[in-house]
Every structure is written in structure tokens, then in C-alpha cells.
Write an enzyme that holds these catalytic residues in place. Structure first.
Site, PDB file in Angstrom:
ATOM      1  N   GLU A  99       9.076 -10.123  -2.506  1.00  0.00           N
ATOM      2  CA  GLU A  99       8.045 -11.132  -2.703  1.00  0.00           C
ATOM      3  C   GLU A  99       8.402 -11.930  -3.947  1.00  0.00           C
ATOM      4  O   GLU A  99       9.303 -11.562  -4.699  1.00  0.00           O
ATOM      5  CB  GLU A  99       6.683 -10.454  -2.885  1.00  0.00           C
ATOM      6  CG  GLU A  99       6.242  -9.723  -1.628  1.00  0.00           C
ATOM      7  CD  GLU A  99       4.818  -9.226  -1.715  1.00  0.00           C
ATOM      8  OE1 GLU A  99       4.566  -8.329  -2.537  1.00  0.00           O
ATOM      9  OE2 GLU A  99       3.958  -9.736  -0.974  1.00  0.00           O
ATOM     10  N   GLU A 137       5.588  -3.456   0.689  1.00  0.00           N
ATOM     11  CA  GLU A 137       5.644  -3.140  -0.744  1.00  0.00           C
ATOM     12  C   GLU A 137       4.898  -1.827  -0.898  1.00  0.00           C
ATOM     13  O   GLU A 137       3.669  -1.791  -0.779  1.00  0.00           O
ATOM     14  CB  GLU A 137       4.964  -4.241  -1.576  1.00  0.00           C
ATOM     15  CG  GLU A 137       5.625  -5.599  -1.484  1.00  0.00           C
ATOM     16  CD  GLU A 137       6.940  -5.702  -2.233  1.00  0.00           C
ATOM     17  OE1 GLU A 137       7.396  -4.703  -2.807  1.00  0.00           O
ATOM     18  OE2 GLU A 137       7.521  -6.802  -2.228  1.00  0.00           O
ATOM     19  N   GLY A 148       0.838  -1.194   0.000  1.00  0.00           N
ATOM     20  CA  GLY A 148       0.000   0.000   0.000  1.00  0.00           C
ATOM     21  C   GLY A 148       0.868   1.236   0.000  1.00  0.00           C
ATOM     22  O   GLY A 148       2.016   1.214  -0.459  1.00  0.00           O
ATOM     23  N   SER A 149       0.329   2.304   0.551  1.00  0.00           N
ATOM     24  CA  SER A 149       1.023   3.590   0.473  1.00  0.00           C
ATOM     25  C   SER A 149       2.188   3.644   1.467  1.00  0.00           C
ATOM     26  O   SER A 149       2.181   2.964   2.506  1.00  0.00           O
ATOM     27  CB  SER A 149       0.036   4.718   0.773  1.00  0.00           C
ATOM     28  OG  SER A 149      -0.514   4.522   2.047  1.00  0.00           O
ATOM     29  N   THR A 150       3.148   4.469   1.154  1.00  0.00           N
ATOM     30  CA  THR A 150       4.340   4.576   2.004  1.00  0.00           C
ATOM     31  C   THR A 150       3.966   5.082   3.393  1.00  0.00           C
ATOM     32  O   THR A 150       4.491   4.595   4.402  1.00  0.00           O
ATOM     33  CB  THR A 150       5.379   5.484   1.317  1.00  0.00           C
ATOM     34  OG1 THR A 150       5.756   4.845   0.084  1.00  0.00           O
ATOM     35  CG2 THR A 150       6.626   5.670   2.161  1.00  0.00           C
ATOM     36  N   GLY A 164       2.460   2.319   5.338  1.00  0.00           N
ATOM     37  CA  GLY A 164       3.535   1.336   5.549  1.00  0.00           C
ATOM     38  C   GLY A 164       4.425   1.708   6.726  1.00  0.00           C
ATOM     39  O   GLY A 164       4.825   0.853   7.521  1.00  0.00           O
TER      40      GLY A 164
HETATM   41  P1  NAD Z   1      -3.345   2.351   1.443  1.00  0.00           P
HETATM   42  O1  NAD Z   1      -2.033   2.415   2.123  1.00  0.00           O
HETATM   43  O2  NAD Z   1      -4.314   3.424   1.680  1.00  0.00           O
HETATM   44  O3  NAD Z   1      -4.097   1.006   1.825  1.00  0.00           O
HETATM   45  C1  NAD Z   1      -3.534  -0.272   1.606  1.00  0.00           C
HETATM   46  C2  NAD Z   1      -4.215  -1.272   2.510  1.00  0.00           C
HETATM   47  O4  NAD Z   1      -3.886  -0.939   3.858  1.00  0.00           O
HETATM   48  C3  NAD Z   1      -5.743  -1.273   2.437  1.00  0.00           C
HETATM   49  O5  NAD Z   1      -6.214  -2.584   2.567  1.00  0.00           O
HETATM   50  C4  NAD Z   1      -6.132  -0.435   3.651  1.00  0.00           C
HETATM   51  O6  NAD Z   1      -7.414  -0.762   4.146  1.00  0.00           O
HETATM   52  C5  NAD Z   1      -5.058  -0.846   4.646  1.00  0.00           C
HETATM   53  N1  NAD Z   1      -4.816   0.135   5.710  1.00  0.00           N
HETATM   54  C6  NAD Z   1      -5.013   1.474   5.674  1.00  0.00           C
HETATM   55  N2  NAD Z   1      -4.691   2.027   6.861  1.00  0.00           N
HETATM   56  C7  NAD Z   1      -4.263   1.018   7.659  1.00  0.00           C
HETATM   57  C8  NAD Z   1      -3.773   0.948   8.992  1.00  0.00           C
HETATM   58  N3  NAD Z   1      -3.647   2.043   9.745  1.00  0.00           N
HETATM   59  N4  NAD Z   1      -3.404  -0.251   9.485  1.00  0.00           N
HETATM   60  C9  NAD Z   1      -3.485  -1.359   8.731  1.00  0.00           C
HETATM   61  N5  NAD Z   1      -3.964  -1.363   7.469  1.00  0.00           N
HETATM   62  C10 NAD Z   1      -4.328  -0.181   6.929  1.00  0.00           C
HETATM   63  O7  NAD Z   1      -2.999   2.158  -0.109  1.00  0.00           O
HETATM   64  P2  NAD Z   1      -4.011   2.092  -1.333  1.00  0.00           P
HETATM   65  O8  NAD Z   1      -4.473   3.484  -1.588  1.00  0.00           O
HETATM   66  O9  NAD Z   1      -5.013   1.002  -1.131  1.00  0.00           O
HETATM   67  O10 NAD Z   1      -3.027   1.597  -2.487  1.00  0.00           O
HETATM   68  C11 NAD Z   1      -2.257   2.450  -3.229  1.00  0.00           C
HETATM   69  C12 NAD Z   1      -0.811   2.427  -2.767  1.00  0.00           C
HETATM   70  O11 NAD Z   1      -0.298   1.089  -2.778  1.00  0.00           O
HETATM   71  C13 NAD Z   1       0.105   3.201  -3.673  1.00  0.00           C
HETATM   72  O12 NAD Z   1       0.993   3.984  -2.926  1.00  0.00           O
HETATM   73  C14 NAD Z   1       0.877   2.108  -4.417  1.00  0.00           C
HETATM   74  O13 NAD Z   1       2.117   2.498  -4.908  1.00  0.00           O
HETATM   75  C15 NAD Z   1       0.983   1.069  -3.393  1.00  0.00           C
HETATM   76  N6  NAD Z   1       1.244  -0.242  -4.009  1.00  0.00           N
HETATM   77  C16 NAD Z   1       2.497  -0.791  -3.906  1.00  0.00           C
HETATM   78  C17 NAD Z   1       2.775  -2.014  -4.511  1.00  0.00           C
HETATM   79  C18 NAD Z   1       4.133  -2.645  -4.430  1.00  0.00           C
HETATM   80  O14 NAD Z   1       4.223  -3.840  -4.653  1.00  0.00           O
HETATM   81  N7  NAD Z   1       5.180  -1.927  -4.093  1.00  0.00           N
HETATM   82  C19 NAD Z   1       1.779  -2.674  -5.213  1.00  0.00           C
HETATM   83  C20 NAD Z   1       0.539  -2.077  -5.307  1.00  0.00           C
HETATM   84  C21 NAD Z   1       0.275  -0.861  -4.680  1.00  0.00           C
END
Ligand code: NAD
Length: 451
Positions: free
Chosen positions: A430, A227, A205-207, A210
Site C-alpha cells: 500500500e 496487510e 487484519g489478522s493472518t 486474511g
Molecule cells: P480481524 O482479522 O479480526 O478483523 C479485521 C477486519 O476483518 C474487521 O473489519 C472484521 O470485521 C473483518 N472480518 C472478520 N472476519 C471476516 C470474514 N470472515 N470475512 C471478511 N471480513 C472479516 O483483525 P482485528 O482484530 O480487527 O485487527 C487486528 C489484526 O490486524 C492484527 O493481527 C494486526 O496485526 C492486523 N493489522 C495489520 C496491519 C498491516 O498493515 N499489516 C495493520 C493493522 C492491523
């Protein structure tokens, strides 16, 4: 309950439960009980079950793909590939249980042996941009290593993950081995971080999120794989096959409407061929088909939500737009592929991950300048280098800070090769041959032979 909205029709396509903290705890405890048996399943039997799971996913490829088109607006071609990728990942890691062998290390006075042991319950948190593959990249190797999995899909895109959970049961995986828990990140995902029975969290997900997950996992010294975001460079040298590079550049960034962590969203073109290349690029961007994703010809669908479209648009100022492709009008969160000129590496659209169909372009002078500009980012996930000089391809690939690079290609993902980022794009890898070990603990045992 939580409504799931189609980004194409803007209509509700399903309503799914929002798992509570108590339900998450109960599911984690069930997964722990399932782990006690699953870890003891003979390697050959575990392999057979994973192969059967792969076969069931394969038999449902079209159903899963159509579901993804409805939920996420992915093009049907991509969605079939994504469901196929889950099958391939399961098949590949089904080869692991019988091959996960430790070592015998020479010691005096006895025998020293290492064992790969499963961790326990693994929590997988998935983003909305690639709901199926990212789920599979986690649960494939995790299950092969003998762990059980609790998986939280993104709020916006839970449908295929829920279906994959059902298919796992249909394939004969015991109850509790793979549990899909739709719900909020702040509730379900957060509980994976804090619950002591979850021994590893795989977060994509987002940095920003993360970083919070990593900080949370530190509390229990919990294993974590991250990731995260990306701002990858596509570097085109004057000696490259410019037609090929220009034909591939739109797909490298606009695929999945630019909502791709590997999107090559920064295009660096060597100064001497900048104008020529942009002319070729304009033709290929205008030919890129952004249309109803259920059409076989579609190369790009809408953005995932109106909020995402607003966020993407906020990065664009009309005077910087060089040219755009086309997108449908009317219902759906459409936005045309858009190419913007960057004046400086400080431009916001050049620096930040936009996660939409926006390509920023900039010229560079020579090899050193290309590497410096490519590395002038906090991210380091992927990227491409286009050149007719093999030595240069190798030098630049070694110089660019990223986990996954391709030379004269834009491909990033093969399930049998490692995938992951450096710097703020992530931690850990991964896929590939080492992923099963990443879901295992190495135990060392010394057997004394002394009388
Ligand atoms: P996000 O970080 O908002 O959410 C990702 C996941 O985390 C979702 O399931 C969300 O419900 C969960 N989440 C949110 N807050 C949380 C918390 N406090 N504790 C635990 N879980 C939580 O990201 P998004 O908007 O769903 O996805 C887009 C981002 O993902 C982009 O930054 C993209 O670059 C990244 N991404 C990275 C990869 C990679 O392999 N590097 C692949 C796909 C997407």
C-alpha cells in the site's frame, strides 16, 4: 444495531447500524452505478474533488481526533496524526489522476499503447487498531485511479470511518463513490469477497482471517491485497547509540498500547551490552506515560476491549516479567507496559503476535545470530536495526525478511513510500508511488497502421 463502547469509560458512546447482506448488495450495486460515471470524470476534476476531500478532512481534524479518542482510546496526539494522515494521503493521491499515463511500446506495423484502467468497485476491510489511516490508505489511491469504494470498518471502531464517509459527500464526491458500511466481518466483509461486482478486496487484519479472504477471492480470481499480522524485531548492536535506542524502544512497541501491526515486540540486544541496555530500557519504560488518552501528555491509552486485555494477559507468566511501567487503576481496559525475558525462540510470547503492550527480550551473539533470530518467525512486516556501523546497518537490513525496516529509527509509515509485509504478514503493497497502479488494470492496445 450495534453498541460502540469506549475502552476508557466502558460506556456506550454510540449505536450504529449493522448492515445486512441485502443492504450490502444494494450498496455494491449503487457503487457500480457510481463507477460508470466516476471513471469518466476528467482527471483534473477527479483530482480537484480529492483535494477538496482532503481540505474538508483537514478542517475536521480535531473533531475526527476527538471521536477516535472516544471510540478507540487512542491518545489525542496520535489521533490528530491519524486524521492528518488521511488528509495527506488524499492530497498525495490527488496528484495521480493527471499523471497516470501508460506507455507507447515500439512495434512493427503499428503503434502499441498501454492504458491504466480502473478496476470497478473496490472493497476495503479495516481492522480496529488504526481505523482512519488504514481506511485512507485504501480509498485514497483507489478513488484516484477511478474506482469506487465500499468500506467496512471494524465492529469495535466504526465511528471515524462513518464520519469520513459523510465528509466525502460534504466535499462533493458523488453519492456511491465512497460508501461506508458498518457491520460484521462475516456478513458485510464476506459479501465483498463473494459479490462478483467487487473487483478487488483490500484486507487489513489478522493472518487467519486474511487466509480465508484470500481463499474466498480465489473462487472468482479476485484481486486481493493483504496487510496482516507482525512480530517485528528491534535489533540493538553493541556499537549503537544505546541511549537513543533505549529511549525509542518503548514507543516502538507500546504505542497504541501495542495494538500495532508494526510493533517491535521482539527486542534483540547484543550480549555484551544486554544488562546495560536493559537498565536504560527500564528507565524509559517506567517514564512511558500510560494515562487518560485525552491528556496531551499521554503516550499510551487502554486496550480496545476487555477481551483483548484478557487475551494479552494470557501470554504473560509472572515469573518471566522483568519489569513493567504503570497504568491507571479503575475503569477502562488498562494494562501497564510489560517487559518479559524470553528463554528460547520457542516461547509463546516470543513467537505469537500478542497485539498488546508486551515486549519480549532476548540476547544475541553476532550479526548472523541477530539475522537468524529476527527471521525465525512466520511474519515479516517491519523492524529496526540500531548500529553505529553503516555497513552493518545495510547488511542486516538486507538480511532481515521484512517489508519495512528502519536503521537507527523506529518509523515505518510514510504515505509516499511503500508499505506491506512478506511471508505471512501480507501480500502486496500500500502507499507510495505504485499504489494507484495496484488499483488499475493495464490494458494493451495495438493499432495497426497497415493500409
Ligand atoms: P480481524 O482479522 O479480526 O478483523 C479485521 C477486519 O476483518 C474487521 O473489519 C472484521 O470485521 C473483518 N472480518 C472478520 N472476519 C471476516 C470474514 N470472515 N470475512 C471478511 N471480513 C472479516 O483483525 P482485528 O482484530 O480487527 O485487527 C487486528 C489484526 O490486524 C492484527 O493481527 C494486526 O496485526 C492486523 N493489522 C495489520 C496491519 C498491516 O498493515 N499489516 C495493520 C493493522 C492491523
Amino acid at each position: 444495531m450495534h453498541d460502540v463502547i469506549s475502552p476508557v469509560s466502558e460506556e456506550i458512546v454510540a449505536t450504529v447500524p449493522a448492515t445486512s447482506v441485502e443492504e450490502t448488495d444494494a450498496a455494491i450495486e449503487r457503487a457500480q452505478r457510481a463507477f460508470e460515471s466516476w471513471r469518466k470524470v476528467a482527471p483534473g476534476d477527479r483530482a480537484r474533488l480529492l483535494r477538496r476531500f482532503a481540505a474538508v478532512v483537514d478542517a475536521h481534524n480535531e473533531e475526527l481526533a476527538q471521536l477516535e479518542v472516544r471510540n478507540s482510546g487512542h491518545t489525542i496526539g496520535n489521533a490528530r496524526w491519524e486524521a492528518g494522515n488521511v488528509r495527506d494521503v488524499l492530497d498525495y493521491y490527488a496528484g495521480a489522476p493527471e499523471r497516470l499515463s501508460g506507455r507507447q511500446i515500439p512495434v512493427a506495423g503499428g503503434i502499441d499503447v498501454t492504458f491504466y484502467e480502473p478496476l470497478g468497485v473496490v472493497g476495503i476491510i479495516v481492522p480496529w487498531n488504526f481505523p482512519m489511516p488504514i481506511a485512507g490508505w485504501g480509498f485514497g489511491p483507489a478513488l484516484a485511479a477511478g474506482n469506487t469504494v465500499v468500506l467496512k470498518p471494524a465492529e469495535l471502531t466504526p465511528l471515524t470511518a462513518i464520519r469520513l464517509g459523510e465528509l466525502a459527500l460534504e466535499a462533493g464526491l458523488p453519492e456511491g463513490v465512497l460508501t461506508v458500511l458498518p457491520g460484521k466481518g462475516s456478513i458485510v466483509g464476506q459479501r465483498f469477497v463473494t459479490h462478483p461486482l467487487v473487483r478487488k478486496v483490500c484486507f487489513t487484519g489478522s493472518t487467519d482471517v486474511g487466509k480465508q479472504i484470500m481463499a474466498g477471492c480465489a473462487d472468482q480470481v479476485k484481486r486481493v491485497t493483504l496487510e496482516l499480522g507482525g512480530k517485528s524485531a528491534n535489533i540493538v548492536f553493541a556499537d549503537a547509540d544505546l541511549e537513543r535506542a533505549a529511549a525509542g524502544a518503548p514507543g516502538a512497541v507500546f504505542d497504541n498500547a501495542g495494538q500495532d501491526c508494526c510493533a517491535r515486540s521482539r527486542l534483540l540486544v547484543q550480549a555484551g551490552v544486554y544488562d546495560k541496555f536493559l537498565g536504560l530500557l527500564e528507565q524509559s519504560v517506567k517514564a512511558f506515560r500510560c494515562e487518560d488518552p485525552s491528556l496531551e501528555t499521554a503516550q499510551m491509552g487502554p486496550l480496545i476491549s476487555s477481551g483483548q486485555r484478557e487475551s494479552v494477559k494470557s501470554y504473560i507468566s509472572e515469573k518471566e516479567v522483568l519489569f513493567t511501567g504503570t497504568a491507571p487503576d479503575g475503569k477502562g481496559w488498562w494494562m501497564p507496559p510489560t517487559v518479559v525475558g524470553a528463554r528460547s525462540t520457542d516461547d509463546q510470547h516470543w513467537r505469537e503476535e500478542i497485539f498488546g503492550p508486551v515486549l519480549s527480550v532476548m540476547p544475541f551473539d553476532d550479526e548472523d545470530d541477530a539475522i537468524r533470530k529476527a527471521n525465525d518467525t512466520e511474519y515479516g512486516l517491519s523492524g529496526s536495526i540500531w548500529t553505529g556501523d553503516l555497513g552493518r546497518g545495510i547488511r542486516v537490513a538486507r538480511g532481515v525478511e521484512a517489508g519495512n525496516l528502519s536503521v537507527n529509527s523506529n518509523s515505518s509509515v510514510r504515505y509516499w513510500t511503500p508499505f506491506g509485509g512478506v511471508k505471512q504478514s501480507g501480500l502486496g503493497r500500500e502507499l507510495g508511488p505504485d499504489a494507484v497502479a495496484a488499483f488499475s488494470e493495464v490494458k494493451n492496445v495495438y493499432f495497426s497502421t497497415e493500409a
